[in-house]
Design an enzyme around this catalytic site. Structure first.
Site, PDB file in Angstrom:
ATOM      1  N   CYS A  95       7.798  -2.498  -0.665  1.00 64.42           N
ATOM      2  CA  CYS A  95       6.647  -2.703  -1.551  1.00 64.42           C
ATOM      3  C   CYS A  95       6.841  -3.824  -2.561  1.00 64.42           C
ATOM      4  O   CYS A  95       5.876  -4.307  -3.135  1.00 64.42           O
ATOM      5  CB  CYS A  95       6.325  -1.407  -2.298  1.00 64.42           C
ATOM      6  N   HIS A 360      -3.043  -0.613  -1.225  1.00 66.95           N
ATOM      7  CA  HIS A 360      -1.648  -1.056  -1.340  1.00 66.95           C
ATOM      8  C   HIS A 360      -1.182  -1.611   0.000  1.00 66.95           C
ATOM      9  O   HIS A 360      -0.606  -0.894   0.817  1.00 66.95           O
ATOM     10  CB  HIS A 360      -0.795   0.140  -1.762  1.00 66.95           C
ATOM     11  N   CYS A 390       7.728   0.824  -7.515  1.00 64.60           N
ATOM     12  CA  CYS A 390       8.829   1.516  -6.862  1.00 64.60           C
ATOM     13  C   CYS A 390       8.961   0.937  -5.458  1.00 64.60           C
ATOM     14  O   CYS A 390       8.055   0.280  -4.946  1.00 64.60           O
ATOM     15  CB  CYS A 390       8.583   3.017  -6.811  1.00 64.60           C
ATOM     16  N   GLY A 392      10.608   1.693  -1.402  1.00 64.48           N
ATOM     17  CA  GLY A 392      11.160   2.638  -0.451  1.00 64.48           C
ATOM     18  C   GLY A 392      12.676   2.543  -0.327  1.00 64.48           C
ATOM     19  O   GLY A 392      13.258   1.471  -0.513  1.00 64.48           O
TER      20      GLY A 392
END
Length: 404
Positions: A95, A360, A390, A392
């Site tokens: 991300c 997203h 955040c 993964g």
């Protein structure tokens, strides 16, 4: 021989409207087509720039395989009409891929190795699903308990964060409703127009009877995700999707999406040589690791580090794009930072809504939200902005930008 550190200036920043994955705007649009359009739009914002001066295109993508494989950065650079001298490299920090691409482009300039760079992000979750087409975990992950969190689905990590940081279902749903409210208000006010490039979607429809192919064209110019009918009552009816007795639902989680964004980064010398107008300065970036099973809490480690590197405090931030992977982790991050005296003004956090409403598109999000910060600061007159999320497998990332 050491090179002199120099500033990295962002001279163009744009993004495409975000589409819903699977059934939305870009369900039949290749990601390299989206990316090349975003790059072309960014280049159009710097008409005085000689494309031959561009050193490289660094592109974030969370699942660089299938239609977005084969080093999509280089493919899109060629499709964009850039000179063959312009390189291309695809980077993956899940991300945070898009903001990492911007950091890497800025760093090349800051250490004197490049004068002009493209930083971008792209993701088609319609064509390449979450986890990719063939996920395969190392067996070693399952041999030790402390490593199993790497294999957790994102939703399960959100449930763990909700439990550990005591984030109620009601609080998560309230957060989601507010995300949609802010996004719809921003659309109505035209706040996204400066950062967004409309995209012409071309659908080719075969006629099986006569073998002909017809085209249907339409221009998309708003994000597809925000819903005017989102309400506490409606969200309360949704069942948890990751744990039978959990609190994380489809309604208080980010939407899976397709999208792309691109920025042009230049040195001071290039700004002067090509008569460019800097929009912002890339100030600092930090990434930190956290336990994979509570990956959503990553920003609580990355944000203080990025602020320290920038030499500012949370009170100096006028715009914060905190990626709403899940309402549970967003609230946990905000509450945890509050407890440590790092207070982010809630009115300045996702003032135009976040990923729960807007979507997203994974590796594209960092580049997209960098454009949001830059144009949001320019519209409101703020000075410092931050993109944070955040990541993964247990990371947090944060990048700080100063409006010029």
């Amino acid at each position: 021989m050491s090179k002199q550190v120099q500033e990295a200036y962002i001279c163009a920043a744009t993004r495409l409207p975000i589409g819903k994955s699977g059934r939305g705007y870009y369900k039949n649009t290749r990601p390299d087509e989206m990316l090349s359009r975003a790059i072309q739009a960014a280049l159009a914002q710097v008409p005085g720039l000689d494309p031959k001066a561009i050193e490289d295109a660094i592109v974030g993508c969370s699942f660089p395989e299938g239609e977005q494989g084969m080093n999509i950065a280089r493919v899109a650079a060629v499709l964009s009409g850039l000179p063959n001298t312009v390189g291309g490299v695809t980077v993956n920090r899940y991300c945070a891929s898009g903001i990492t691409a911007l950091q890497m482009a800025a760093d090349r300039i800051r250490v004197g190795e490049a004068e002009v760079m493209i930083a971008a992000g792209v993701e088609s979750m319609s064509m390449v699903p979450m986890g990719g087409n063939k996920p395969s975990f190392s067996p070693a992950i399952f041999e030790r308990d402390e490593n199993v969190g790497i294999a957790y689905g994102m939703g399960l990590t959100a449930e763990k964060v909700a439990n550990q940081w005591k984030i109620s279902r009601e609080a998560q749903d309230e957060f989601a409703v507010e995300s949609h409210r802010r996004a719809l208000a921003a659309i109505a006010a035209g706040h996204f127009k400066a950062e967004m490039t409309p995209f012409e979607v071309i659908e080719r429809l075969p006629n099986l009877l006569d073998g002909s192919v017809s085209e249907r064209r339409r221009i998309v110019d708003i994000d597809e995700g925000p819903r005017a009918d989102t309400s506490m009552e409606g969200l309360a009816r949704l069942k948890p999707v990751f744990a039978a007795k959990g609190s994380v639902t489809a309604g208080n989680s980010s939407q899976t999406s397709d999208g792309s964004g691109a920025l042009i980064v230049a040195s001071e010398a290039a700004v002067k040589r090509f008569g460019l107008t800097p929009l912002a300065r890339f100030v600092s970036f930090a990434v930190r690791g956290v336990p994979p099973e509570i990956m959503g809490i990553g920003p609580i480690e990355a944000i203080p580090a990025a602020l320290k590197l920038a030499g500012i405090t949370a009170a100096d931030l006028d715009w914060v794009e905190l990626n709403e992977a899940f309402a549970a982790q967003s609230l946990a991050v905000l509450n945890d930072l509050d407890s440590k005296g790092i207070v982010l003004d809630r009115s300045k956090v996702n003032p135009n809504g976040g990923a729960i409403a807007l979507g997203h598109p994974l590796g594209a999000t960092g580049a997209i939200r960098a454009a949001s910060v830059i144009h949001g600061l320019r519209r409101t007159g703020g000075k410092y902005g931050m993109v944070t999320m955040c990541v993964g497998a247990g990371q947090g990332a944060a990048g700080i930008i100063e409006r010029l």
